[in-house]
Design a protein around this motif. Structure first.
Motif, short mmCIF file in Angstrom:
data_model
loop_
_atom_site.label_atom_id
_atom_site.label_comp_id
_atom_site.label_asym_id
_atom_site.label_seq_id
_atom_site.Cartn_x
_atom_site.Cartn_y
_atom_site.Cartn_z
N GLN A 1 -19.49 68.79 1.17
CA GLN A 1 -18.24 68.41 0.48
C GLN A 1 -18.46 67.19 -0.41
O GLN A 1 -18.03 67.16 -1.56
CB GLN A 1 -17.16 68.10 1.52
N VAL B 1 -7.78 60.77 -9.27
CA VAL B 1 -7.28 61.58 -8.14
C VAL B 1 -8.44 62.37 -7.54
O VAL B 1 -8.60 62.44 -6.33
CB VAL B 1 -6.15 62.53 -8.59
N PHE B 2 -9.28 62.93 -8.42
CA PHE B 2 -10.40 63.72 -7.92
C PHE B 2 -11.35 62.83 -7.10
O PHE B 2 -11.78 63.20 -6.01
CB PHE B 2 -11.16 64.38 -9.08
N MET C 1 -19.18 67.11 -9.21
CA MET C 1 -18.09 67.44 -10.13
C MET C 1 -17.52 66.17 -10.78
O MET C 1 -17.12 66.19 -11.95
CB MET C 1 -16.99 68.23 -9.40
N SER D 1 -10.64 60.27 -5.47
CA SER D 1 -10.03 59.85 -4.21
C SER D 1 -10.22 60.90 -3.11
O SER D 1 -10.05 60.60 -1.93
CB SER D 1 -8.55 59.53 -4.41
N LEU D 2 -10.58 62.13 -3.48
CA LEU D 2 -10.95 63.12 -2.46
C LEU D 2 -12.18 62.63 -1.71
O LEU D 2 -12.28 62.76 -0.49
CB LEU D 2 -11.25 64.47 -3.11
N ILE E 1 -7.34 55.41 -0.26
CA ILE E 1 -7.26 56.84 -0.57
C ILE E 1 -6.43 57.01 -1.84
O ILE E 1 -6.67 57.90 -2.63
CB ILE E 1 -6.59 57.61 0.59
N GLY E 2 -5.46 56.15 -2.01
CA GLY E 2 -4.61 56.23 -3.19
C GLY E 2 -3.53 55.18 -3.07
O GLY E 2 -3.47 54.45 -2.08
N ARG F 1 -1.92 53.11 -12.16
CA ARG F 1 -2.87 53.71 -11.23
C ARG F 1 -3.67 54.82 -11.91
O ARG F 1 -3.17 55.52 -12.79
CB ARG F 1 -2.18 54.26 -9.99
N LEU G 1 -11.26 59.98 0.91
CA LEU G 1 -10.76 60.52 2.17
C LEU G 1 -11.91 61.13 2.98
O LEU G 1 -11.99 60.93 4.19
CB LEU G 1 -9.67 61.57 1.92
N LEU G 2 -12.82 61.84 2.30
CA LEU G 2 -13.96 62.42 3.00
C LEU G 2 -14.77 61.32 3.70
O LEU G 2 -15.20 61.48 4.84
CB LEU G 2 -14.87 63.16 2.02
N LEU H 1 -20.53 68.02 -3.47
CA LEU H 1 -19.75 68.77 -4.46
C LEU H 1 -18.83 67.85 -5.24
O LEU H 1 -18.77 67.90 -6.48
CB LEU H 1 -18.94 69.88 -3.77
N VAL H 2 -18.12 66.98 -4.52
CA VAL H 2 -17.20 66.06 -5.19
C VAL H 2 -17.98 65.11 -6.11
O VAL H 2 -17.57 64.86 -7.25
CB VAL H 2 -16.35 65.26 -4.16
N MET I 1 -17.25 65.47 -14.75
CA MET I 1 -16.04 65.03 -15.44
C MET I 1 -16.30 63.74 -16.22
O MET I 1 -15.80 63.56 -17.33
CB MET I 1 -14.92 64.76 -14.44
N LYS J 1 -6.83 62.02 -13.81
CA LYS J 1 -7.35 63.18 -13.09
C LYS J 1 -8.65 62.82 -12.37
O LYS J 1 -8.83 63.16 -11.20
CB LYS J 1 -7.59 64.33 -14.07
#
Lengths: 503, 503
Positions: A47, A20-21, A54, A23-24, A243-244, A284, A27-28, A50-51, A58, A17
């Motif tokens: 953005q 994946v988070f 967070m 990887s946001l 990105i992934g 992954r 992309l940004l 925030l990422v 986590m 998780k």
């Protein structure tokens, strides 16, 4: 409390998780540097912040600490090379690092970086070190605090170096760089003395950008980059962003007067991209499916850019293709092309430096960084130290700070400890390639026919697929039977440049 | 418990955070449809699912309910048009909606949509309604459950319509569409009877894509779209995506044989984009700084695409520019160009339909959707109902389901209730433009000189800047002094098409 297997399972879920988070943010960042309209930057900062916030939340959830303690006390770690042991080892490292940094320091670093970057951009443009100085001072102060929060034994810089190259020690890197510097200086002196120059019309000529775009993409494809699982775009500063799984993005930049910075930029980033495309998809989102370190990552980019991409064998295959793409190359000989691709001369700018002198640019930064972090060099004295060290290492006079200590973005972003990984990458690349050749046989006849797959398969098997199973030092020992050394790189440079310059 | 002002302040902070977080999904979606390599799609689904799940968590945090109750019981709501009252009203709506849907239903809808989309893509390609039918059945079933969970008074479809057009009632929309359908049918019959056709060589000819790209971007810029705060890219299905303030992205698609679908697609999306670029930045991340509804959003896109972009005045300004860009238009008259841009004829595909017949495509879908949701029509009977309704409304024979009930993506994505907003947008657009002209004066002489700013300024002031201060119905009443009516659109179509077809 869960048992060890349940704890491990929950840690796996959380790791995936977080991945994946995170990887946001990738992309940004990619979008920010490729397609984002300029008025979007304020919202983009929101953005990203925030990422980042967070993600940090986590990563520092106390539950992780509890789960780790349970799993670590079990037989899951009996075999240190098992997937579980590898993941637990790296999760522990990440959790300890993240929880050691006080929230206030994390925020101060992020806030100051944001401002310092903007100031640095303007200061470099205006050749105005005085404007950047207070931010450099603040950055050094915060990075010293960061090092102390993370903890260190021998010296403070170790803590920062370890962020980018886990387990690397300043003293050991110095021991590698010392003979490298001495031998390189001698080689470069002998090269300069020849006065030999590349044939005119190759390095500078008319290279239409649209043709370069196709040629660069085809070159990346030729060495194995999968465009169904990746892209190549344009930016000011080339980079590779993952990105992934199945989504690895390269960027480069085009100069209509010179095709080679785009080509070698592409091969370099494609080297990073091949590593990321080669990670084990089954793992992954966990350390077992992630890359080892910045140094090992750079070993892959440098291998394809320099050891492969500047080889005579590479150009045996590519020159006819380049001549078909760029009419100005018609009639240029293989010798002339190979020499042009390898011309070595002391220069001012790191990112434009050739394969040999590049390492001295890194050694300079490494020396200054250590002195800054250990408090032996004041930020105010950096311009002077830069000039005298450039003179000492490369024999070059630095005319201004724009082309001196203001040229790199790293310090504005608090990335003290990052620079040495570039040169470590060169060392690892040479040592790995020597080993690959000793196992596969002579690769050059293959390269000359455009067969890059045997090398890529070896890298996939030995380096990409195992992910973080071993850290950099043990990986090198495991693959080559020896600790990292400056000798393979020097053997490679002495052989290649010796032949080209008739030394 | 906090006092009302602290509660409101915390709700503001949470709203802005949710908005920034939600905008991560916007970038993921934009990238997915523009630049993402195809092997990236599995990871992209993971990213989108994570963002959707976490957004839902944030939106349903019980703390929001507690804070709302405190703020709503205070004098903050005394003036219903105050920023605080507007925000509280809309937060309440969003919170109630989000908390009414059981988690299991949300997940079932998301899971089924994901599968149904893939099946729909293949079913459309293969003209195979039978393959899609079980998914349509499941979707109708889930959407009926969703409507019941949300709650409704008069009829079940109201609950779904309200998701896209807050406060709109099925019965009221039917009352608007009934005379619209009757009058349109008459107009279209008279048009068909003339047998008049556009001059050959305009609608179909050689329109180089690279030239179209420049021409479309210049057209968007001409009507006021700010490219410092936006972009225009290529996709299969044109859309407008707002990543954040200062970052509004349009897409279109290019057909080398016809420049006009790209141009009108661009003007349409730019209409959406102008709305988003015109929202009040001071209130970003709150309802007060957000758009009113899908119907009002569509009123902006349809206004620029149809009411402005297909007007004779628009082409007085643009034809010389189009002729300079596309040599094939040399010698074409203004009359011929305006006719070509407005040619009306019954056809099979909604997204290719002209300004007049388009509304009948919507009315068909609206009728079928209501019957499906109310249980009066079985999914298995949709192909037949589609064919007979197309015959009734447009006099067209539907040869296959690919060009019939399988043509739209909406039902595969559970978007029952969405279609009517397209026609509502046409009605709002005409009523708003009549009002704008009555306040500003005759806009056509301005358009003919390329002056689109007076209209945009009016829209900014009256519609964009106030955000969600008023919902659609009250906004229309407030701006035009009347409730929404079909008459302005019919006046517009009768006047324009009557002149072009000599009716």
């Amino acid at each position: 409390m869960p048992d060890a297997r349940s704890a491990y399972a929950e840690l796996l879920t959380r790791s995936k998780k977080r991945s994946v988070f995170g990887s946001l943010g990738s992309l940004l960042g990619w979008d920010q540097r490729t397609y984002m309209p300029k008025a979007g930057s304020a919202h983009r900062s929101d953005q990203l912040a925030l990422v980042a916030g967070m993600s940090h939340e986590m990563a520092t959830d106390p539950r992780i600490g509890e789960l780790l303690a349970i799993a670590e006390a079990s037989d899951l770690v009996n075999d240190p090379l098992s997937d579980a042991a590898v993941n637990l080892r790296e999760w522990r490292r990440g959790y300890d690092q993240a929880t050691k940094l006080p929230q206030a320091l994390v925020e101060a670093l992020s806030r100051t970086s944001s401002k310092a970057y903007d100031v640095w951009v303007e200061a470099r443009k205006a050749n105005d070190f005085a404007a950047f100085r207070p931010f450099l001072e603040e950055m050094v102060k915060l990075c010293r605090e960061k090092a102390d929060a993370l903890g260190w034994k021998e010296q403070r810089y170790d803590a920062l170096l370890d962020l980018y190259e886990p387990d690397a020690k300043t003293r050991e890197v110095q021991a590698l760089f010392e003979p490298l510097q001495r031998e390189l200086a001698g080689l470069i002196r002998r090269i300069v003395a020849t006065g030999k120059r590349a044939e005119p019309g190759i390095l500078e000529n008319d290279y239409p950008v649209a043709v370069q775009e196709t040629f660069c993409a085809e070159s990346a494809r030729a060495i194995g980059f999968d465009f169904d699982a990746g892209r190549l775009d344009v930016t000011t500063h080339p980079f590779c962003s993952t990105i992934g799984p199945g989504d690895v993005r390269l960027t480069t930049r085009y100069d209509p007067r010179c095709a080679w910075s785009a080509l070698y930029g592409t091969l370099h980033e494609a080297g990073h991209g091949l590593y990321n495309q080669g990670l084990d998809p089954e793992h992954r989102g966990t350390p077992r499916g992630a890359s080892v370190s910045l140094g090992i990552h750079e070993s892959q980019s440098r291998m394809w850019e320099n050891l492969v991409g500047r080889s005579r064998a590479f150009w045996q295959f590519f020159l006819p293709r380049a001549q078909a793409a760029f009419p100005v190359l018609k009639g240029k000989s293989l010798d002339a092309m190979v020499f042009a691709a390898n011309e070595s001369k002391p220069s001012l700018i790191r990112v434009e430096a050739d394969e040999a002198t590049y390492n001295l640019h890194i050694i300079l930064r490494f020396r200054l960084e250590i002195d800054l972090i250990e408090g032996r060099l004041q930020p105010a004295d950096v311009p002077g130290a830069w000039k005298s060290t450039m003179k000492e290492l490369l024999g070059v006079d630095v005319p201004d700070d724009r082309r001196g200590c203001l040229q790199d973005v790293h310090w504005s972003g608090a990335s003290f400890g990052y620079f040495p990984t570039y040169a470590l990458g060169n060392l690892y690349a040479s040592q790995f390639l020597e080993q690959a050749k000793s196992e596969i046989g002579d690769l050059d006849p293959m390269f000359a026919k455009g067969e890059f797959r045997p090398l890529l398969d070896w890298l996939r098997l030995k380096i990409h697929r195992p992910g973080k199973t071993r850290r950099a030092g043990p990986l090198c020992q495991h693959l080559t039977g020896k600790p990292l050394s400056h000798q393979p790189l020097m053997r490679h440079l002495n052989a290649k440049l010796g032949a080209l310059y008739n030394l």
